[in-house]
Write a protein that holds these residues in place. Sequence first.
Motif, short mmCIF file in Angstrom:
data_model
loop_
_atom_site.label_atom_id
_atom_site.label_comp_id
_atom_site.label_asym_id
_atom_site.label_seq_id
_atom_site.Cartn_x
_atom_site.Cartn_y
_atom_site.Cartn_z
N VAL A 12 0.95 -1.29 -0.02
CA VAL A 12 -0.10 0.16 -0.04
C VAL A 12 0.93 1.14 -0.23
CG1 VAL A 12 -1.62 1.19 1.42
CG2 VAL A 12 -1.76 -1.26 1.07
N ALA A 13 0.57 2.33 -0.87
CA ALA A 13 1.37 3.25 -0.92
C ALA A 13 1.35 4.19 0.52
CB ALA A 13 0.81 4.32 -1.93
N PRO A 14 2.46 4.63 0.84
CA PRO A 14 2.72 5.25 2.08
C PRO A 14 1.68 6.26 2.35
CG PRO A 14 5.06 5.23 1.05
CD PRO A 14 3.79 4.64 0.05
N THR A 15 1.34 7.03 1.54
CA THR A 15 0.22 7.75 1.65
C THR A 15 -1.25 7.50 2.03
OG1 THR A 15 -0.05 8.22 -0.68
CG2 THR A 15 1.25 9.91 0.40
N ALA A 16 -1.47 6.28 1.52
CA ALA A 16 -2.84 5.59 1.81
C ALA A 16 -2.80 4.58 2.97
CB ALA A 16 -2.99 4.93 0.59
N GLN A 17 -1.62 4.42 3.70
CA GLN A 17 -1.66 3.31 4.72
C GLN A 17 -2.54 3.97 5.93
OE1 GLN A 17 2.49 2.61 5.46
NE2 GLN A 17 2.79 1.78 3.27
N ARG A 18 -2.95 2.84 6.80
CA ARG A 18 -3.66 2.93 7.84
C ARG A 18 -4.98 3.57 7.64
NH1 ARG A 18 -0.42 0.97 12.19
NH2 ARG A 18 1.34 0.72 11.30
N ARG A 19 -5.63 3.16 6.40
CA ARG A 19 -6.92 3.67 6.00
C ARG A 19 -7.90 2.54 5.44
NH1 ARG A 19 -5.16 8.08 1.51
NH2 ARG A 19 -7.27 7.34 0.81
#
Length: 199
Positions: A112-119
């Motif tokens: 998962v792209a770093p900017t989209a993690q934990r979502r």
Amino acid sequence: MTNPLPPATAFAAAAAAANAIHIRPLVAADAVAYKALRDEALRTAPDAFTSDYAASVGRPAKEYAVRFGSLESGVFFLGAFNAAGQLLGCVGCEREQRTKQRHCATVVGMMVAPTAQRRGVGQQLVAACVQAARNVPGLTQLVLTVTASNTHVVRLYEQAGFTAWGLLPRAVVVDNVAYDKLHMLLLLTPDPFPACRSK
């Protein structure tokens, strides 16, 4: 005549739509986006993958298209896209091709792209991968390996129904630091081989 949504509700609905994730199989046209995502994952999380950034960054994007088979084949990649069509994450399923192992497939390339993690993107991808695998004729189990120290991802797989069955110490070494890999299994059908000799 329907009443218009209150401004706050309308704003929330618009925000939800903008953040909606669409999951679909990757196709050859996605190879460039997939390579960019993969290169970034290898660069930023080297302990999570057996492949390495230096050996992969120069590889042409079109070479990855062979991994993008049909769902029915059991050899496929799923991509998670945002409303703008940007690839945020992916996960692959690679079915064994040898006759005696065709009941088994390996979950690979979860990123998962770093900017989209934990979502929740990873959770949605794993759930979609498991569901797609359940629909492959003759496929009865999924296996995977995950860096044991990455407890967040281990929990993600556990929540999807995977259970650990073994640990390979020092499976990968990054900058002279060794990382263990946890082996996990998910049965797609209940007791597919009741006469299993391993029982």
